[in-house]
Motif scaffolding. Structure first.
Motif, PDB file in Angstrom:
ATOM      1  N   MET A   1       0.819  -1.207   0.000  1.00 40.62           N
ATOM      2  CA  MET A   1       0.000   0.000   0.000  1.00 40.62           C
ATOM      3  C   MET A   1       0.858   1.265   0.000  1.00 40.62           C
ATOM      4  O   MET A   1       0.444   2.304  -0.516  1.00 40.62           O
ATOM      5  CB  MET A   1      -0.939   0.005   1.214  1.00 40.62           C
ATOM      6  CG  MET A   1      -2.078  -0.981   1.077  1.00 40.62           C
ATOM      7  SD  MET A   1      -3.095  -1.086   2.550  1.00 40.62           S
ATOM      8  CE  MET A   1      -3.794   0.542   2.610  1.00 40.62           C
TER       9      MET A   1
ATOM     10  N   LYS B   1       3.605   1.554  -1.606  1.00 40.87           N
ATOM     11  CA  LYS B   1       4.401   1.502  -2.835  1.00 40.87           C
ATOM     12  C   LYS B   1       5.893   1.313  -2.532  1.00 40.87           C
ATOM     13  O   LYS B   1       6.758   1.877  -3.181  1.00 40.87           O
ATOM     14  CB  LYS B   1       4.193   2.760  -3.664  1.00 40.87           C
ATOM     15  CG  LYS B   1       2.770   3.064  -4.000  1.00 40.87           C
ATOM     16  CD  LYS B   1       2.423   2.525  -5.343  1.00 40.87           C
ATOM     17  CE  LYS B   1       1.081   3.072  -5.762  1.00 40.87           C
ATOM     18  NZ  LYS B   1       0.104   2.057  -5.910  1.00 40.87           N
TER      19      LYS B   1
ATOM     20  N   CYS C   1     -10.041  -0.044  -5.274  1.00 36.09           N
ATOM     21  CA  CYS C   1      -9.976   1.336  -5.765  1.00 36.09           C
ATOM     22  C   CYS C   1      -8.666   1.597  -6.479  1.00 36.09           C
ATOM     23  O   CYS C   1      -8.628   2.321  -7.475  1.00 36.09           O
ATOM     24  CB  CYS C   1     -10.158   2.316  -4.614  1.00 36.09           C
ATOM     25  SG  CYS C   1     -11.824   2.344  -3.945  1.00 36.09           S
ATOM     26  N   GLU C   2      -7.587   1.029  -5.968  1.00 31.03           N
ATOM     27  CA  GLU C   2      -6.291   1.230  -6.616  1.00 31.03           C
ATOM     28  C   GLU C   2      -6.286   0.641  -8.029  1.00 31.03           C
ATOM     29  O   GLU C   2      -5.668   1.189  -8.937  1.00 31.03           O
ATOM     30  CB  GLU C   2      -5.171   0.618  -5.792  1.00 31.03           C
ATOM     31  CG  GLU C   2      -3.808   0.906  -6.389  1.00 31.03           C
ATOM     32  CD  GLU C   2      -2.674   0.356  -5.569  1.00 31.03           C
ATOM     33  OE1 GLU C   2      -1.543   0.436  -6.074  1.00 31.03           O
ATOM     34  OE2 GLU C   2      -2.897  -0.158  -4.478  1.00 31.03           O
TER      35      GLU C   2
ATOM     36  N   ILE D   1      -7.810   3.155 -10.217  1.00 31.90           N
ATOM     37  CA  ILE D   1      -6.955   4.331 -10.372  1.00 31.90           C
ATOM     38  C   ILE D   1      -5.859   4.056 -11.399  1.00 31.90           C
ATOM     39  O   ILE D   1      -5.537   4.905 -12.226  1.00 31.90           O
ATOM     40  CB  ILE D   1      -6.342   4.737  -9.010  1.00 31.90           C
ATOM     41  CG1 ILE D   1      -7.429   5.307  -8.112  1.00 31.90           C
ATOM     42  CG2 ILE D   1      -5.216   5.746  -9.192  1.00 31.90           C
ATOM     43  CD1 ILE D   1      -6.986   5.504  -6.684  1.00 31.90           C
ATOM     44  N   ASN D   2      -5.297   2.854 -11.353  1.00 31.52           N
ATOM     45  CA  ASN D   2      -4.179   2.519 -12.240  1.00 31.52           C
ATOM     46  C   ASN D   2      -4.615   2.107 -13.643  1.00 31.52           C
ATOM     47  O   ASN D   2      -3.849   2.259 -14.587  1.00 31.52           O
ATOM     48  CB  ASN D   2      -3.335   1.399 -11.632  1.00 31.52           C
ATOM     49  CG  ASN D   2      -2.575   1.863 -10.424  1.00 31.52           C
ATOM     50  OD1 ASN D   2      -2.226   3.039 -10.307  1.00 31.52           O
ATOM     51  ND2 ASN D   2      -2.319   0.961  -9.504  1.00 31.52           N
TER      52      ASN D   2
END
Length: 182
Positions: A114, A116, A164-165, A168-169
């Motif tokens: 999370m 990164k 959600c990520e 987003i990506n």
């Protein structure tokens, strides 16, 4: 489970700083976080780890000895895990059990992902997860629910964060019909 180690003589216990049980462990972890940030971002070995992590074939083509980087990274990771085990055993818990880590490794993987893989951001993400876990435990206690409910609630929230990520990506785009206008 072994009881509290050397409770009478306190031999093997790390010293406390100013009657604060956790201060030494926090300081050691803070120093190690800073050192790992510098190591991963400003050293040749950190660069090699990043290249090997992206693509083993590219790293090999660039002349990086991939097997050596993997072994070195595993040894460093094992040393860090040993240091944390030492801190847990001789600084905070003073006991040896089979459950001393209690799933912290899985939580650490989630925190790393999370954040990164940025050691500084990992501090804030881990604080977020601690607050989330404690809040879920308080909710389950307040409503008289099973202890597992807090883990389930935390898992659902993390699942939605990961979901959600993804959005987003990646952009979700639906295909149009195969006919092109001339």
């Amino acid at each position: 489970m072994i009881g509290i180690i050397n409770q009478d003589s306190q031999a093997g216990w790390l010293p406390t700083i100013g009657n604060q049980k956790y201060l030494l462990a926090i300081l050691v972890v803070a120093v190690m976080t800073g050192l790992m940030y510098i190591y991963l971002n400003y050293s040749k070995q950190g660069y090699e780890i990043a290249v090997v992590g992206e693509s083993r074939r590219t790293a090999s083509y660039a002349g990086i000895k991939v097997d050596r980087v993997i072994i070195r990274t595993m040894a460093l990771s094992g040393a860090l895990c040993g240091l944390i085990g030492l801190l847990l055993t001789s600084s905070t818990d003073h006991t040896m059990t089979t459950t001393i880590v209690d799933g912290r490794g899985f939580t650490a993987v989630m925190v790393s992902w999370m954040a990164k893989f940025n050691p500084i951001i990992m501090i804030f993400v881990s604080l977020l997860l601690v607050v989330l876990n404690r809040g879920a435990s308080e909710i389950s206690t307040a409503f008289g629910l099973n202890r597992s409910f807090s883990d389930i609630l935390t898992g659902i929230i993390l699942f939605f964060i990961i979901g959600c990520e993804f959005f987003i990506n990646y952009k979700v785009q639906f295909r149009t019909s195969g006919k092109k206008e001339a």
